[in-house]
Design a protein around this motif. Structure first.
Motif, PDB file in Angstrom:
ATOM      1  N   THR A  10       0.829  -1.296   0.126  1.00  0.00           N
ATOM      2  CA  THR A  10      -0.053   0.019   0.093  1.00  0.00           C
ATOM      3  C   THR A  10       0.780   1.205   0.024  1.00  0.00           C
ATOM      4  O   THR A  10       0.422   2.353  -0.532  1.00  0.00           O
ATOM      5  CB  THR A  10      -1.052   0.131   1.355  1.00  0.00           C
ATOM      6  OG1 THR A  10      -1.664  -1.197   1.045  1.00  0.00           O
ATOM      7  CG2 THR A  10      -1.619   1.073   1.379  1.00  0.00           C
ATOM      8  N   ASP A  14       0.548   4.028  -2.816  1.00  0.00           N
ATOM      9  CA  ASP A  14       0.246   5.486  -2.412  1.00  0.00           C
ATOM     10  C   ASP A  14       1.458   6.288  -2.999  1.00  0.00           C
ATOM     11  O   ASP A  14       1.231   7.461  -3.312  1.00  0.00           O
ATOM     12  CB  ASP A  14       0.217   5.540  -0.731  1.00  0.00           C
ATOM     13  CG  ASP A  14      -0.872   4.971  -0.478  1.00  0.00           C
ATOM     14  OD1 ASP A  14      -2.005   4.800  -1.001  1.00  0.00           O
ATOM     15  OD2 ASP A  14      -0.916   4.718   1.127  1.00  0.00           O
ATOM     16  N   ALA A  17       0.678   6.903  -6.554  1.00  0.00           N
ATOM     17  CA  ALA A  17      -0.313   7.735  -6.629  1.00  0.00           C
ATOM     18  C   ALA A  17      -0.044   9.258  -6.395  1.00  0.00           C
ATOM     19  O   ALA A  17      -0.207  10.094  -7.113  1.00  0.00           O
ATOM     20  CB  ALA A  17      -1.458   7.448  -5.722  1.00  0.00           C
ATOM     21  N   TYR A  28      -4.354   9.992 -12.708  1.00  0.00           N
ATOM     22  CA  TYR A  28      -4.632   8.942 -11.632  1.00  0.00           C
ATOM     23  C   TYR A  28      -6.195   8.572 -11.271  1.00  0.00           C
ATOM     24  O   TYR A  28      -6.857   9.416 -11.310  1.00  0.00           O
ATOM     25  CB  TYR A  28      -4.018   9.400 -10.036  1.00  0.00           C
ATOM     26  CG  TYR A  28      -4.182   8.186  -8.983  1.00  0.00           C
ATOM     27  CD1 TYR A  28      -3.283   7.078  -9.067  1.00  0.00           C
ATOM     28  CD2 TYR A  28      -5.153   8.373  -8.218  1.00  0.00           C
ATOM     29  CE1 TYR A  28      -3.672   6.176  -8.071  1.00  0.00           C
ATOM     30  CE2 TYR A  28      -5.071   7.693  -7.024  1.00  0.00           C
ATOM     31  CZ  TYR A  28      -4.578   6.244  -6.961  1.00  0.00           C
ATOM     32  OH  TYR A  28      -4.519   5.482  -5.866  1.00  0.00           O
ATOM     33  N   GLU A  30      -9.005   5.479  -9.186  1.00  0.00           N
ATOM     34  CA  GLU A  30      -9.377   4.330  -8.400  1.00  0.00           C
ATOM     35  C   GLU A  30     -10.607   3.684  -8.857  1.00  0.00           C
ATOM     36  O   GLU A  30     -11.663   4.250  -8.961  1.00  0.00           O
ATOM     37  CB  GLU A  30      -9.150   4.662  -6.964  1.00  0.00           C
ATOM     38  CG  GLU A  30      -8.077   5.311  -6.607  1.00  0.00           C
ATOM     39  CD  GLU A  30      -7.911   5.508  -4.909  1.00  0.00           C
ATOM     40  OE1 GLU A  30      -8.744   4.971  -4.268  1.00  0.00           O
ATOM     41  OE2 GLU A  30      -6.978   5.937  -4.381  1.00  0.00           O
ATOM     42  N   ARG A  31     -10.664   2.244  -8.593  1.00  0.00           N
ATOM     43  CA  ARG A  31     -11.950   1.551  -8.806  1.00  0.00           C
ATOM     44  C   ARG A  31     -11.741   0.414  -7.939  1.00  0.00           C
ATOM     45  O   ARG A  31     -10.880  -0.596  -7.865  1.00  0.00           O
ATOM     46  CB  ARG A  31     -12.231   1.033 -10.021  1.00  0.00           C
ATOM     47  CG  ARG A  31     -12.155   2.232 -11.199  1.00  0.00           C
ATOM     48  CD  ARG A  31     -13.460   2.768 -11.478  1.00  0.00           C
ATOM     49  NE  ARG A  31     -13.685   3.454 -12.806  1.00  0.00           N
ATOM     50  CZ  ARG A  31     -12.955   4.700 -12.847  1.00  0.00           C
ATOM     51  NH1 ARG A  31     -12.303   5.456 -11.929  1.00  0.00           N
ATOM     52  NH2 ARG A  31     -13.165   5.168 -13.951  1.00  0.00           N
ATOM     53  N   THR A  33     -10.648  -2.077  -5.196  1.00  0.00           N
ATOM     54  CA  THR A  33      -9.278  -2.322  -4.843  1.00  0.00           C
ATOM     55  C   THR A  33      -8.103  -1.800  -6.010  1.00  0.00           C
ATOM     56  O   THR A  33      -6.862  -2.070  -5.942  1.00  0.00           O
ATOM     57  CB  THR A  33      -8.797  -3.281  -4.207  1.00  0.00           C
ATOM     58  OG1 THR A  33      -9.112  -4.556  -5.445  1.00  0.00           O
ATOM     59  CG2 THR A  33      -9.761  -3.994  -3.084  1.00  0.00           C
ATOM     60  N   ARG A  35      -6.137   0.516  -8.947  1.00  0.00           N
ATOM     61  CA  ARG A  35      -5.483   1.855  -9.051  1.00  0.00           C
ATOM     62  C   ARG A  35      -5.130   1.801 -10.560  1.00  0.00           C
ATOM     63  O   ARG A  35      -4.426   1.036 -10.932  1.00  0.00           O
ATOM     64  CB  ARG A  35      -4.761   2.137  -8.165  1.00  0.00           C
ATOM     65  CG  ARG A  35      -5.291   2.293  -6.740  1.00  0.00           C
ATOM     66  CD  ARG A  35      -4.426   2.795  -5.543  1.00  0.00           C
ATOM     67  NE  ARG A  35      -4.825   2.918  -4.417  1.00  0.00           N
ATOM     68  CZ  ARG A  35      -4.145   3.275  -3.454  1.00  0.00           C
ATOM     69  NH1 ARG A  35      -2.981   3.914  -3.565  1.00  0.00           N
ATOM     70  NH2 ARG A  35      -4.689   3.321  -2.137  1.00  0.00           N
ATOM     71  N   ASP A  51      -3.370  -3.399  -8.610  1.00  0.00           N
ATOM     72  CA  ASP A  51      -4.372  -3.856  -7.621  1.00  0.00           C
ATOM     73  C   ASP A  51      -3.422  -4.064  -6.184  1.00  0.00           C
ATOM     74  O   ASP A  51      -2.657  -4.601  -6.052  1.00  0.00           O
ATOM     75  CB  ASP A  51      -4.896  -5.398  -7.935  1.00  0.00           C
ATOM     76  CG  ASP A  51      -6.444  -5.267  -7.179  1.00  0.00           C
ATOM     77  OD1 ASP A  51      -7.411  -5.094  -7.566  1.00  0.00           O
ATOM     78  OD2 ASP A  51      -6.186  -5.704  -5.753  1.00  0.00           O
ATOM     79  N   LEU A  52      -4.322  -3.608  -5.111  1.00  0.00           N
ATOM     80  CA  LEU A  52      -3.425  -3.323  -3.891  1.00  0.00           C
ATOM     81  C   LEU A  52      -3.542  -4.792  -3.152  1.00  0.00           C
ATOM     82  O   LEU A  52      -3.030  -4.916  -2.351  1.00  0.00           O
ATOM     83  CB  LEU A  52      -4.369  -2.559  -2.838  1.00  0.00           C
ATOM     84  CG  LEU A  52      -4.631  -1.116  -3.384  1.00  0.00           C
ATOM     85  CD1 LEU A  52      -5.381  -0.108  -2.283  1.00  0.00           C
ATOM     86  CD2 LEU A  52      -3.086  -0.491  -2.962  1.00  0.00           C
ATOM     87  N   SER A  60     -12.717  -4.132 -11.958  1.00  0.00           N
ATOM     88  CA  SER A  60     -12.264  -2.716 -11.795  1.00  0.00           C
ATOM     89  C   SER A  60     -10.795  -2.542 -12.826  1.00  0.00           C
ATOM     90  O   SER A  60     -10.639  -1.786 -13.221  1.00  0.00           O
ATOM     91  CB  SER A  60     -11.823  -2.623 -10.368  1.00  0.00           C
ATOM     92  OG  SER A  60     -12.956  -2.513  -9.863  1.00  0.00           O
TER      93      SER A  60
END
Length: 253
Positions: A10, A14, A17, A28, A30-31, A33, A35, A51-52, A60
């Motif tokens: 994460t 981050d 991002a 940038y 997000e959808r 989880t 990104r 994906d996180l 997504s």
């Protein structure tokens, strides 16, 4: 390690991002989880859908992949761990059939093996946004990338942004190495460690890495992470970094 793989991953996402939101041409989204971040640099790994989690949200990912593909020709899909057959199929539908492994290494800051008596150091200094062209030129030379490959990635206010710190190593007033530290959620990310060919083999990569780590610790970081090439991995492991996960990147062949 006292930190979890999820926390470290994460922190990485981050950081991406934050970079995409401050670099001049960045985008940038997000959808769930998933990104997506676009820097408009000419490298697929710097324009990606991620994906996180280790169980990607395929719907997504697909939506964001469609959006990214409309905006830029060189991009990637990156997932944590080995890719499932469903992710392989999703990437193929978007024309991404090239696959590579991205080792994700990390270390608790208490476990970092700093050199007690480092050799005489090539001077390393922080640089701000007024020197972004100098930094980008040095980055390009250090990574032996084509001219213009990094575009405006480090332009605008990137190098003056809180949590983002750029470094140049210099010899005879000439840049010979680069580094970038990105601090998010109490974790320091190590990026852009590069040394020009004529200055390699003298420990400068370690000096640059240690500089990023020491500054990150001074700013409150309790863990550090990085992605590594096969050439750089022995250095980082000698400093205390261990493999947390192998990530998978899909890009055009």
């Amino acid at each position: 390690m006292s930190t979890t793989a999820d926390r470290l991953a994460t922190a990485y996402f981050d950081a991406i991002a934050a970079l995409c939101q401050v670099t001049p041409k960045g985008w940038y989204a997000e959808r769930g989880t998933a990104r997506a971040g676009i820097t408009h640099a000419g490298l697929a790994s710097l324009n990606g859908v991620f994906d996180l989690t280790t169980d990607p949200d395929l719907e997504s990912l697909d939506e964001l992949a469609t959006e990214v593909a409309r905006q830029i020709p060189h991009w990637s899909i990156i997932v944590r761990g080995a890719a499932s057959a469903a992710v392989v199929d999703l990437a193929a539908r978007h024309g991404l059939r090239g696959r590579s492994v991205m080792p994700f290494l990390a270390c608790a800051t208490d476990d970092i093996a700093f050199r007690p008596d480092p050799p005489r150091r090539t001077p390393v200094r922080r640089v701000g946004a007024t020197e972004n062209d100098t930094y980008t030129d040095a980055l390009t030379e250090s990574f032996e990338a084509p001219e213009g490959a990094f575009g405006s990635l480090m332009g605008g206010a990137v190098l003056d942004t809180d949590g983002i710190t750029g470094y140049l190593a210099e010899e005879s007033d000439r840049p010979v190495g680069t580094a970038l530290g990105m601090l998010t959620s109490g974790v320091i990310g190590v990026f852009n460690i590069g040394v020009v060919p004529s200055a390699r083999g003298r420990g400068l990569g370690r000096t640059l890495t240690e500089t990023v780590l020491r500054d990150g610790i001074a700013a409150g970081a309790d863990a550090a992470y990085l992605h590594t090439s096969p050439m750089g991995r022995p250095l980082y492991e000698s400093m205390g970094f261990v493999l947390v996960e192998n990530w998978t990147m899909f890009a055009t062949q």
